[in-house]
Design an enzyme around this catalytic site. Structure first.
Site, short mmCIF file in Angstrom:
data_model
loop_
_atom_site.label_atom_id
_atom_site.label_comp_id
_atom_site.label_asym_id
_atom_site.label_seq_id
_atom_site.Cartn_x
_atom_site.Cartn_y
_atom_site.Cartn_z
N GLU A 1 -27.71 21.64 -1.34
CA GLU A 1 -27.16 22.54 -2.35
C GLU A 1 -28.20 22.86 -3.42
OE1 GLU A 1 -22.49 21.50 -2.71
OE2 GLU A 1 -23.84 19.85 -3.17
N CYS B 1 -31.52 24.74 -10.09
CA CYS B 1 -31.66 23.31 -9.81
C CYS B 1 -31.74 23.17 -8.29
CB CYS B 1 -30.43 22.59 -10.37
SG CYS B 1 -30.35 20.86 -9.94
N CYS C 1 -30.05 10.95 -0.30
CA CYS C 1 -31.01 10.23 -1.12
C CYS C 1 -30.94 8.75 -0.78
CB CYS C 1 -30.73 10.43 -2.60
SG CYS C 1 -31.98 9.63 -3.64
N CYS D 1 -28.56 5.16 -6.66
CA CYS D 1 -28.16 4.86 -8.04
C CYS D 1 -26.63 4.82 -8.08
CB CYS D 1 -28.71 5.92 -9.00
SG CYS D 1 -30.50 6.07 -8.89
N CYS E 1 -24.43 8.01 -9.07
CA CYS E 1 -24.81 9.33 -8.57
C CYS E 1 -24.14 9.65 -7.24
CB CYS E 1 -26.32 9.38 -8.42
SG CYS E 1 -26.92 10.92 -7.69
N SER F 1 -35.74 9.69 -15.07
CA SER F 1 -34.34 9.29 -15.17
C SER F 1 -34.30 7.81 -15.56
CB SER F 1 -33.63 9.50 -13.82
OG SER F 1 -33.54 10.87 -13.55
N CYS G 1 -25.17 17.82 -12.85
CA CYS G 1 -26.09 16.77 -12.40
C CYS G 1 -25.34 15.61 -11.78
CB CYS G 1 -26.85 16.20 -13.57
SG CYS G 1 -28.27 17.15 -14.00
N1 SAH Z 1 -33.69 11.78 -7.85
C1 SAH Z 1 -34.14 12.40 -9.02
C2 SAH Z 1 -33.70 13.83 -9.16
C3 SAH Z 1 -32.29 14.15 -8.80
S1 SAH Z 1 -31.02 13.48 -9.85
C4 SAH Z 1 -33.74 11.60 -10.25
O1 SAH Z 1 -32.94 10.68 -10.10
O2 SAH Z 1 -34.25 11.89 -11.31
C5 SAH Z 1 -31.01 14.59 -11.22
C6 SAH Z 1 -30.46 14.01 -12.53
O3 SAH Z 1 -29.04 13.86 -12.49
C7 SAH Z 1 -31.03 12.64 -12.84
O4 SAH Z 1 -31.39 12.50 -14.18
C8 SAH Z 1 -29.85 11.80 -12.46
O5 SAH Z 1 -29.98 10.55 -12.93
C9 SAH Z 1 -28.71 12.60 -13.02
N2 SAH Z 1 -27.37 12.19 -12.58
C10 SAH Z 1 -27.05 11.56 -11.44
N3 SAH Z 1 -25.73 11.30 -11.38
C11 SAH Z 1 -25.19 11.79 -12.53
C12 SAH Z 1 -23.87 11.87 -13.04
N4 SAH Z 1 -22.83 11.42 -12.37
N5 SAH Z 1 -23.69 12.43 -14.27
C13 SAH Z 1 -24.74 12.95 -14.93
N6 SAH Z 1 -25.99 12.92 -14.50
C14 SAH Z 1 -26.24 12.36 -13.30
FE1 SF4 Z 2 -31.14 9.64 -5.75
FE2 SF4 Z 2 -31.70 10.62 -8.21
FE3 SF4 Z 2 -29.15 10.27 -7.38
FE4 SF4 Z 2 -30.66 8.14 -7.91
S1 SF4 Z 2 -30.01 9.73 -9.38
S2 SF4 Z 2 -29.32 8.40 -6.11
S3 SF4 Z 2 -32.66 8.83 -7.20
S4 SF4 Z 2 -30.63 11.69 -6.53
#
Ligand code: SAH
Ligand code: SF4
Length: 353
Positions: free
Chosen positions: A89, A110, A117, A121, A124, A219, A338
């Site tokens: 996406e 974006c 992934c 995390c 996420c 992040s 995000c």
């Molecule tokens: N893997 C990379 C890029 C993709 S995530 C990274 O982790 O930086 C993009 C952003 O969205 C990151 O800052 C991530 O931590 C944030 N993110 C992930 N899950 C989220 C959520 N549930 N609410 C808000 N931000 C989130």
């Molecule tokens: Fe992957 Fe970024 Fe999501 Fe962590 S926050 S699971 S590194 S996409």
């Protein structure tokens, strides 16, 4: 089959153009990078034999739109189908800026860097179903070209904050960035491209010495190892000392400000102690902090702190002399904010071979 957009970054001698028709280069660039065409038939000023020859050697599109969802706040989410049947996406976010009477609308796209992934995390959505594969350079660029065609213009900003960990896919990301940034191709301008990473220290150091310019967002999401370990498994591999050292190297080499992304999770990482520690890390690196109130992900146990707690956390940073903002996200109603991008059941991924 090779991808036509990638060819544009190669010397023209590699394009296989008729030797007496050097002007074809500019025509092809215009069709791909300014008109964002989706078929060779549309390249009407190219001769039929040339179109046929290009079509037999180069694939024009690497991603095709399956669904386009519009949010009430005008954010649009695209679901792309890739050549092997996988899905990723992208999200297009318009923002109005400037004063009344002199308003301009900026578009931020974006983009995703991987199918799924591997980093898992806890908060996420993208990591829930694991990692499938890296996107190719053509698939990364394809998201930008396809979204540009649908929007009628190139986005002003690109952020690698979609699905996947971009620094785990550098062999494809770097050639894609080259094409996206270089003035003779898409010409995005390095200040308008942001790469976000969960904290792969060796790759951050590698990028410090790479000639390409772009913005880096880390992040961080927790300011101590004890808490980061719990919500980001990558912290076990690269704990904060190691990670911040890599950021030091990056900031010194690139002489650029970096950004810390910090999701606020109620009762997990939003204490005054975390704010104070975060301010120390940010001051050390002259980093700007983007606070992101958590976006709810179905099935995950986290909550967003109260507005009061969010503002208190931000004030603690500001008082400590750190630049900090609270990022209000768009596209919640279509799960396009995000961390809400995920491989859902309905996007039936093909089985890995
Ligand atoms: N893997 C990379 C890029 C993709 S995530 C990274 O982790 O930086 C993009 C952003 O969205 C990151 O800052 C991530 O931590 C944030 N993110 C992930 N899950 C989220 C959520 N549930 N609410 C808000 N931000 C989130
Ligand atoms: Fe992957 Fe970024 Fe999501 Fe962590 S926050 S699971 S590194 S996409």
């Amino acid at each position: 089959m090779n991808a036509l957009p990638l060819l544009l970054d190669q010397p023209v001698s590699a394009w296989g153009l008729p030797p007496d028709q050097p002007y074809r280069e500019k025509q092809i660039r215009t069709w791909v990078l300014q008109r964002f065409v989706s078929s060779y038939e549309e390249m009407t000023d190219l001769s039929l034999p040339l179109r046929t020859s290009l079509a037999s050697r180069f694939r024009l599109r690497a991603a095709e739109p399956v669904t386009i969802q519009g949010s009430e706040d005008t954010t649009r989410k695209f679901l792309w189908k890739l050549g092997d049947g996988s899905y990723v996406e992208s999200v297009l976010i318009p923002a109005t800026q400037g004063l009344e009477g002199n308003r301009s609308s900026r578009l931020t796209l974006c983009v995703s860097s991987q199918v799924g992934c591997a980093y898992g995390c806890r908060f996420c959505a993208s990591g829930i179903d694991g990692w499938r594969r890296n996107l190719t350079a053509a698939e990364i660029i394809g998201q930008v070209l396809e979204a540009s065609r649908i929007a009628g213009r190139r986005p002003d900003n690109l952020v690698f904050m979609g699905m996947g960990e971009p620094l785990a896919n550098l062999p494809n990301l770097l050639p894609a960035l080259d094409l996206l940034i270089s003035p003779s191709n898409l010409g995005m301008g390095a200040r308008h491209v942001t790469i976000s990473t969960s904290g792969l220290a060796p790759q951050i150091e590698e990028l410090a010495y790479h000639p390409l310019q772009f913005r880096l967002a880390l992040s961080l999401h927790a300011a101590s190892d004890a808490i980061r370990d719990k919500i980001m498994p990558v912290n076990k591999r690269y704990p904060l000392d190691r990670l911040l050292e890599a950021c030091d190297v990056f900031v010194r080499a690139k002489k650029k400000q970096i950004f810390f992304e910090y999701i606020l999770l109620a009762g997990i990482n939003d204490s005054p102690e975390q704010a104070t520690l975060l301010a120390q890390h940010a001051r050390r690196l002259f980093a700007k902090v983007n606070l992101i109130p958590y976006n709810k992900v179905e099935g995950l146990p986290y909550e967003r702190p109260s507005e009061e707690a969010i503002h208190l956390f931000c004030r603690t940073l500001l008082k400590a002399g750190v630049r900090a903002t609270i990022r209000r996200e768009k596209g919640h109603d279509i799960d396009a904010a995000c961390g809400q991008l995920r491989l859902r059941q309905e996007m039936k991924q093909p089985e890995p071979t």
